[in-house]
Write a protein that holds these residues in place. Structure first.
Motif, PDB file in Angstrom:
ATOM      1  N   GLY A   1       0.779  -1.234   0.000  1.00 30.21           N
ATOM      2  CA  GLY A   1       0.000   0.000   0.000  1.00 30.21           C
ATOM      3  C   GLY A   1       0.807   1.280   0.000  1.00 30.21           C
ATOM      4  N   LYS A   2       2.120   1.143  -0.086  1.00 21.90           N
ATOM      5  CA  LYS A   2       2.981   2.332  -0.037  1.00 21.90           C
ATOM      6  C   LYS A   2       2.822   3.162  -1.317  1.00 21.90           C
ATOM      7  N   THR A   3       2.659   4.460  -1.143  1.00 18.95           N
ATOM      8  CA  THR A   3       2.597   5.398  -2.263  1.00 18.95           C
ATOM      9  C   THR A   3       3.712   6.426  -2.098  1.00 18.95           C
ATOM     10  N   ALA A   4       3.889   7.251  -3.107  1.00 20.08           N
ATOM     11  CA  ALA A   4       4.921   8.290  -3.032  1.00 20.08           C
ATOM     12  C   ALA A   4       4.652   9.221  -1.852  1.00 20.08           C
ATOM     13  N   GLN A   5       3.387   9.486  -1.584  1.00 18.85           N
ATOM     14  CA  GLN A   5       3.030  10.341  -0.455  1.00 18.85           C
ATOM     15  C   GLN A   5       3.392   9.676   0.874  1.00 18.85           C
ATOM     16  N   PHE A   6       3.040   8.419   1.023  1.00 15.13           N
ATOM     17  CA  PHE A   6       3.335   7.702   2.271  1.00 15.13           C
ATOM     18  C   PHE A   6       4.836   7.494   2.459  1.00 15.13           C
ATOM     19  N   ALA A   7       5.564   7.378   1.351  1.00 11.63           N
ATOM     20  CA  ALA A   7       7.011   7.155   1.430  1.00 11.63           C
ATOM     21  C   ALA A   7       7.741   8.340   2.037  1.00 11.63           C
ATOM     22  N   LEU A   8       7.112   9.502   2.018  1.00 10.00           N
ATOM     23  CA  LEU A   8       7.719  10.677   2.643  1.00 10.00           C
ATOM     24  C   LEU A   8       7.948  10.447   4.144  1.00 10.00           C
ATOM     25  N   GLU A   9       7.139   9.583   4.718  1.00  4.46           N
ATOM     26  CA  GLU A   9       7.271   9.284   6.147  1.00  4.46           C
ATOM     27  C   GLU A   9       8.489   8.399   6.446  1.00  4.46           C
ATOM     28  N   ASP A  10       9.085   7.839   5.387  1.00  5.67           N
ATOM     29  CA  ASP A  10      10.224   6.930   5.570  1.00  5.67           C
ATOM     30  C   ASP A  10      11.580   7.636   5.479  1.00  5.67           C
ATOM     31  N   ILE A  11      11.572   8.922   5.245  1.00  4.50           N
ATOM     32  CA  ILE A  11      12.822   9.651   5.023  1.00  4.50           C
ATOM     33  C   ILE A  11      13.789   9.504   6.197  1.00  4.50           C
ATOM     34  N   ASP A  12      13.315   9.684   7.399  1.00  2.32           N
ATOM     35  CA  ASP A  12      14.210   9.594   8.565  1.00  2.32           C
ATOM     36  C   ASP A  12      14.840   8.208   8.666  1.00  2.32           C
TER      37      ASP A  12
END
Length: 223
Positions: free
Chosen positions: A84-95
């Motif tokens: 279910g990962k999208t480009a928007q949700f992937a922003l939360e993975d940056i850290d």
């Protein structure tokens, strides 16, 4: 016969029995013994090779990308993905991505983006995709970035979900984004077309055998 002699005889019989069990005809090693199976498992050797080659890489993506660690092709430390990962949700993975300090980052997103319930899923997704790349460049300026195109689905899967017909158009947007951001771009579609048997039952995801093929096509990006 006293107890001491009985124990010595019993021990001697046990030693002889073990010796005979360990030997085949003419005292040779028994077939199937550890000594005769010293050869390395080719699959394990191949897996170790990929783990070494991509040890400084992180694959950021959705459930298709997650297959790399699910099928034990790469270590979990090298895969930052989920269903279910999208480009928007992937922003939360940056850290989390920054903590792993990768030299090479492969982004494979879009399979879920094109299904997003909005008026223009492509525009909506690519806006966040560009934001994602911008944040990666800011926090990991020395890392190389490669965008992987959305993998095609089978005709049956497309018939069941007509929005998958937009994959080619979405990938064109990814290709243009990669050029704009000076990132690498790899489309796996031509090679997948030659291996239709690698699809899983749903016609969207892939069997374990797909992932070594995928990494073979990406290995030039880390040399």
């Amino acid at each position: 016969m006293n107890m001491t002699k009985k124990r010595m005889i019993t021990l001697l019989i046990g030693i002889i029995a073990i010796s005979l069990a360990a030997c085949g005809p003419e005292g040779g090693q028994k077939p199937g013994s550890v000594t005769q199976q010293k050869g390395a498992d080719p699959a394990a050797s191949e897996q170790a090779s990929y783990a070494t080659l991509f040890q400084t890489s992180v694959f950021l993506g959705d459930s298709i990308t997650e297959g790399l660690s699910f099928h034990d092709v790469l270590e979990e430390a090298n895969v930052l993905a989920g269903a279910g990962k999208t480009a928007q949700f992937a922003l939360e993975d940056i850290d989390d991505l920054v903590k792993r300090k990768p030299k090479h980052i492969f982004i494979q997103l879009g399979s879920d983006d094109i299904l997003w319930p909005t008026d223009n899923p492509k525009e909506y997704s690519l806006t966040h995709y560009a934001q994602l790349i911008g944040m990666i460049k800011e926090k990991l300026p020395d890392a190389d970035i490669t965008i992987i195109a959305v993998t095609p689905v089978t005709a049956e899967a497309e018939k069941e979900e007509p929005r998958y017909r937009n994959i080619a158009d979405y990938n064109q947007g990814l290709k243009e984004l990669a050029a704009k951001e000076q990132a690498g771009f790899v489309d796996l579609a031509p090679n997948i077309a030659d291996h239709p048997n690698l699809y899983d039952a749903d016609g969207i995801h892939f069997k374990a055998e797909f992932y070594p093929l995928m990494l073979d096509l990406l290995k030039d990006q880390v040399k």
